[in-house]
Scaffold this motif. Structure first.
Motif, mmCIF file in Angstrom:
data_model
loop_
_atom_site.group_PDB
_atom_site.id
_atom_site.type_symbol
_atom_site.label_atom_id
_atom_site.label_comp_id
_atom_site.label_asym_id
_atom_site.label_seq_id
_atom_site.Cartn_x
_atom_site.Cartn_y
_atom_site.Cartn_z
ATOM 1 N N MET A 1 1.031 -1.219 0.037
ATOM 2 C CA MET A 1 -0.279 -0.034 0.435
ATOM 3 C C MET A 1 0.866 1.326 -0.101
ATOM 4 O O MET A 1 1.941 1.462 0.268
ATOM 5 N N PRO A 2 0.415 2.024 -0.348
ATOM 6 C CA PRO A 2 0.829 3.531 -0.804
ATOM 7 C C PRO A 2 1.432 4.117 0.750
ATOM 8 O O PRO A 2 0.525 4.492 1.390
ATOM 9 N N TYR A 3 2.434 4.802 0.589
ATOM 10 C CA TYR A 3 2.823 5.471 1.991
ATOM 11 C C TYR A 3 1.193 6.406 1.898
ATOM 12 O O TYR A 3 1.853 6.958 1.301
ATOM 13 N N ARG A 4 1.075 7.752 2.495
ATOM 14 C CA ARG A 4 -0.092 8.685 3.304
ATOM 15 C C ARG A 4 0.624 9.542 3.404
ATOM 16 O O ARG A 4 1.510 8.945 4.966
ATOM 17 N N ASP A 5 1.157 11.210 3.422
ATOM 18 C CA ASP A 5 1.781 11.799 4.007
ATOM 19 C C ASP A 5 3.339 11.335 4.619
ATOM 20 O O ASP A 5 3.159 11.618 5.966
ATOM 21 N N ASP A 6 3.775 11.239 4.293
ATOM 22 C CA ASP A 6 5.297 9.954 4.574
ATOM 23 C C ASP A 6 5.043 9.367 5.690
ATOM 24 O O ASP A 6 6.001 8.740 6.640
ATOM 25 N N ALA A 7 3.947 8.957 6.009
ATOM 26 C CA ALA A 7 4.010 8.186 6.732
ATOM 27 C C ALA A 7 3.409 7.082 6.658
ATOM 28 O O ALA A 7 2.401 6.903 4.926
ATOM 29 N N GLU A 8 3.301 5.379 6.763
ATOM 30 C CA GLU A 8 2.770 4.058 6.911
ATOM 31 C C GLU A 8 1.425 4.957 7.065
ATOM 32 O O GLU A 8 0.271 5.296 8.158
ATOM 33 N N ASP A 9 0.497 3.524 6.415
ATOM 34 C CA ASP A 9 -1.592 3.841 6.310
ATOM 35 C C ASP A 9 -2.380 3.225 7.012
ATOM 36 O O ASP A 9 -2.188 1.924 6.525
ATOM 37 N N PRO A 10 -2.343 3.192 8.355
ATOM 38 C CA PRO A 10 -3.111 1.909 9.366
ATOM 39 C C PRO A 10 -3.994 1.602 8.523
ATOM 40 O O PRO A 10 -4.192 0.403 8.302
ATOM 41 N N GLU A 11 -4.877 2.541 8.181
ATOM 42 C CA GLU A 11 -5.997 2.617 7.661
ATOM 43 C C GLU A 11 -6.142 1.104 6.208
ATOM 44 O O GLU A 11 -7.340 0.372 6.263
ATOM 45 N N ALA A 12 -5.142 2.179 6.007
ATOM 46 C CA ALA A 12 -5.223 1.070 4.231
ATOM 47 C C ALA A 12 -4.715 -0.109 4.212
ATOM 48 O O ALA A 12 -4.861 -0.893 3.880
ATOM 49 N N LEU A 13 -3.521 -0.292 5.109
ATOM 50 C CA LEU A 13 -3.556 -1.410 5.522
ATOM 51 C C LEU A 13 -4.220 -2.449 6.033
ATOM 52 O O LEU A 13 -4.088 -3.586 5.502
ATOM 53 N N ALA A 14 -4.785 -1.559 7.174
ATOM 54 C CA ALA A 14 -5.878 -3.338 7.809
ATOM 55 C C ALA A 14 -7.016 -3.100 6.308
ATOM 56 O O ALA A 14 -7.550 -4.171 6.342
ATOM 57 N N ALA A 15 -7.155 -2.273 5.766
ATOM 58 C CA ALA A 15 -8.485 -2.227 4.268
ATOM 59 C C ALA A 15 -8.096 -3.658 3.383
ATOM 60 O O ALA A 15 -8.325 -4.677 3.123
ATOM 61 N N ALA A 16 -6.167 -3.235 3.129
ATOM 62 C CA ALA A 16 -5.789 -4.373 2.072
ATOM 63 C C ALA A 16 -5.864 -5.707 2.797
ATOM 64 O O ALA A 16 -5.640 -6.847 1.792
ATOM 65 N N ALA A 17 -5.926 -5.846 4.261
ATOM 66 C CA ALA A 17 -5.852 -6.434 5.097
ATOM 67 C C ALA A 17 -6.819 -7.822 4.353
ATOM 68 O O ALA A 17 -7.299 -9.209 4.435
ATOM 69 N N HIS A 18 -8.142 -7.002 4.480
ATOM 70 C CA HIS A 18 -9.549 -7.968 4.773
ATOM 71 C C HIS A 18 -9.671 -8.018 3.413
ATOM 72 O O HIS A 18 -10.065 -9.169 2.815
ATOM 73 N N ARG A 19 -8.851 -7.280 2.374
ATOM 74 C CA ARG A 19 -9.447 -7.525 0.530
ATOM 75 C C ARG A 19 -8.802 -8.573 0.209
ATOM 76 O O ARG A 19 -9.226 -9.474 -0.023
ATOM 77 N N HIS A 20 -7.662 -9.120 0.703
ATOM 78 C CA HIS A 20 -6.751 -9.867 0.263
ATOM 79 C C HIS A 20 -6.793 -11.318 1.048
ATOM 80 O O HIS A 20 -5.944 -12.076 1.398
ATOM 81 N N GLY A 21 -7.216 -10.856 2.632
ATOM 82 C CA GLY A 21 -7.325 -11.970 3.221
ATOM 83 C C GLY A 21 -5.652 -11.914 3.866
ATOM 84 O O GLY A 21 -5.636 -13.188 3.911
ATOM 85 N N ALA A 22 -4.700 -11.540 4.058
ATOM 86 C CA ALA A 22 -3.498 -11.314 4.408
ATOM 87 C C ALA A 22 -3.284 -12.464 5.521
ATOM 88 O O ALA A 22 -4.014 -12.062 6.666
ATOM 89 N N ARG A 23 -2.111 -13.074 5.369
ATOM 90 C CA ARG A 23 -1.481 -13.241 6.724
ATOM 91 C C ARG A 23 -0.581 -12.992 7.555
ATOM 92 O O ARG A 23 -1.103 -12.699 9.137
ATOM 93 N N LEU A 24 -0.115 -11.489 7.406
ATOM 94 C CA LEU A 24 0.772 -10.750 8.286
ATOM 95 C C LEU A 24 0.539 -9.383 7.672
ATOM 96 O O LEU A 24 -0.031 -9.458 5.676
#
Lengths: 367, 367
Positions: free
Chosen positions: A135-158
């Motif tokens: 997932m892309p950075y947002r405002d020079d920071a990792e984006d917790p909400e986008a990461l969690a949303a991607a985890a849902h979409r992909h059934g991420a393990r980690l």
């Protein structure tokens, strides 16, 4: 034509060496660097008590290190207010991340990280056949909400997140990480890399119960404790997950000198306070140097500062090379738009002064 | 009910901790051992030059170790008369064996070893889903011809052989290993563990060209160089195979102190000669102690001696326990008929004297 048939997963990996150390760069340029400020090493050095403990341990190095890392693990447990069963000591965070990926990710399963975040984690995911979603950075920071949303979409393990972040030095309040945990799917484990936690404000550290099955956190003696070359770090997590490492780890792999040094470093709170104060002063020094050169230092909760060079990645890369010509070793983020920055590690005043002297010369060389 | 879903291969591995260090045994018994003679550590100690180099490196441990291990690798290449590209330095032979299995063995593929040989190698094979085929020892030695035949029958990817052997101390002439290479199928790579090579007669070392695609050999600083707790070993093999490690290894994993110590140890040939002489004397001392107790020491080309207790595994196990009661840490082979023996590491005279004093008492306790 290859003479050797590798197993399918390593056979599909790149044959190139993915990491280059400063010694290799020094050999290429034919001279040592004047300032080693590229690997977020801590030039303020380890605790003198840790150095003494390591020197003593050197004479005893004919013995294997305790495979149970009993004394250090118990001291870490007391330090963090968790049980010894919640701690796994390993060969640096790098080594532990590799074990975690191997333990949790079957080939083809998805792992989520940020585009531009820690390359060694990505290396391990690829190395065990995982599929990385970035997932892309947002405002020079990792984006917790986008990461969690991607985890849902992909059934991420980690899901990997560093807080504070490397390479940008940015950080989130702990409560935002806590909220992220609630937003993760049940399939996902948060890999919380806290390599730089000691440098961060107290409220950047989330409150996570050690038995919370949604997260495993990683700490190291490489950064605030200045023991990068000793190779020792640890994970904090639920006992059942921590015990999983025992199935696959190299049990006698944690050095005796490293264990002795880490224990002494952990006990020397005064030295840590000294290092943190020196680091804060060096961050301000780097920011001032940047300002003097009409560049902008980004806020940092780590022992390095991302300096925004105000142009594109090609310019920052050229500046990096010009600094190397001047004998200054720094690195830079690999992904746009963060690659408009160079990343400068905090260090003692002689290195800061060398950087201050070299930066305007390097900028002039590019003009 | 497990809360965590591990990847299939680690999920199928035993949950128990497979290795127990002497410190754990000491904690269980509530007292330190008088003599630490169970792990084939080298109590004659590391070269004083290596100790001094490690103590110096401790102050520089804020720097990562050179990921290229350039200086050590070049020194090892010169020492062995091979190219630097034929050498891979790793976190002990244990770490390198894990990487080799991961690099070469796909899940379900066959690896051949001997029943009773190095358990850590078996641990790695299981850990990456390989299928282990174990051939029996013959006359207390690994059986090269049987191993090669099994490799043919099973299309093995790897064939493990230690020469000299652990746990028995036996060895084969180098020419027999050379003949074994010719008997291997094209599918198979010989994993030649030479951890104890420095202790062996010169003619026990096979002549194998570094670019010979049939073998990779492993050496360590843990045994003759007495640096077990530093975690450093190396592989010698064809450049293409050696480069394969770069795809998967933990590039910054080899400690700075370990590299400095190993380089100094390699250069101190006088200390090595001293250790080898002391070790030979201790082997004779262990044999004499055995004889005095009407037990039989087997010939050894290592820094330990398998002592035949003349009865079965249960008796040897009971003797081991009785020796532990006396404060003597020794181990024993795990498989019949070799488990009629206990395995005693060579050490300085105080430890030898403690063993000499404890053995008759332990035997009397069993009578």
């Amino acid at each position: 034509m290859m003479r050797f048939r590798f197993a399918p997963i390593p056979a599909a990996l790149p044959a190139t060496v993915p990491f280059t150390g400063p010694e290799t760069l020094e050999r290429r340029r034919g001279a040592p660097f004047r300032a080693r400020l590229g690997a977020n090493e801590n030039g303020f050095g380890p605790s003198p008590r840790a150095v003494a403990a390591m020197a003593r341990a050197a004479a005893e190095v004919w013995k294997y290190g305790d495979p149970d890392t009993h004394d250090l693990r118990h001291a870490l447990a007391a330090h963090h207010g968790v049980a010894p069963e919640n701690i796994m000591v390993g060969e640096g965070i790098d080594g532990l991340l590799g074990l975690l990926v191997r333990l949790m990710v079957a080939p083809g399963e998805v792992v989520v990280s940020s585009d531009g975040a820690y390359p060694t984690f990505n290396y391990h995911v690829a190395g065990f056949g995982g599929r990385l979603v970035k997932m892309p950075y947002r405002d020079d920071a990792e984006d917790p909400e986008a990461l969690a949303a991607a985890a849902h979409r992909h059934g991420a393990r980690l899901v990997y997140l560093a807080n504070p972040d490397n390479p940008m030095g940015s950080w989130h309040p702990g409560r935002r990480i806590e909220a992220m945990l609630g937003a993760l799917p049940e399939t996902s484990l948060l890999v919380l890399d806290e390599a730089y936690a000691e440098f961060a404000p107290a409220d950047a550290i989330p409150r996570i119960e050690p038995e919370d099955a949604r997260a495993i956190r990683f700490r190291t003696f490489s950064k605030a404790h200045a023991m990068a070359g000793a190779r020792i770090g640890y994970a904090i997590g639920p006992a059942e997950l921590i015990a999983g490492f025992d199935r696959i780890r190299n049990h006698f792999g944690i050095g005796r000198i490293a264990q002795a040094g880490a224990l002494a470093a952990l006990e020397d709170r005064d030295w840590l306070a000294h290092v943190l104060a020196e680091t804060a002063a060096a961050r301000a020094r780097i920011a001032a140097i940047a300002r003097e050169n009409r560049l902008e230092a980004l806020p940092s909760a780590t022992n390095f500062v991302a300096v925004d060079c105000g142009r594109d990645g090609a310019f920052a890369r050229a500046l990096l090379d010009a600094l190397a010509q001047e004998g200054i070793f720094v690195r830079m983020p690999g992904v746009a738009p963060m690659d408009r920055c160079i990343r400068v590690s905090c260090g003692p005043e002689p290195e800061m002064a060398a950087f201050a002297e070299a930066l305007p010369r390097a900028l002039r060389a590019l003009a």
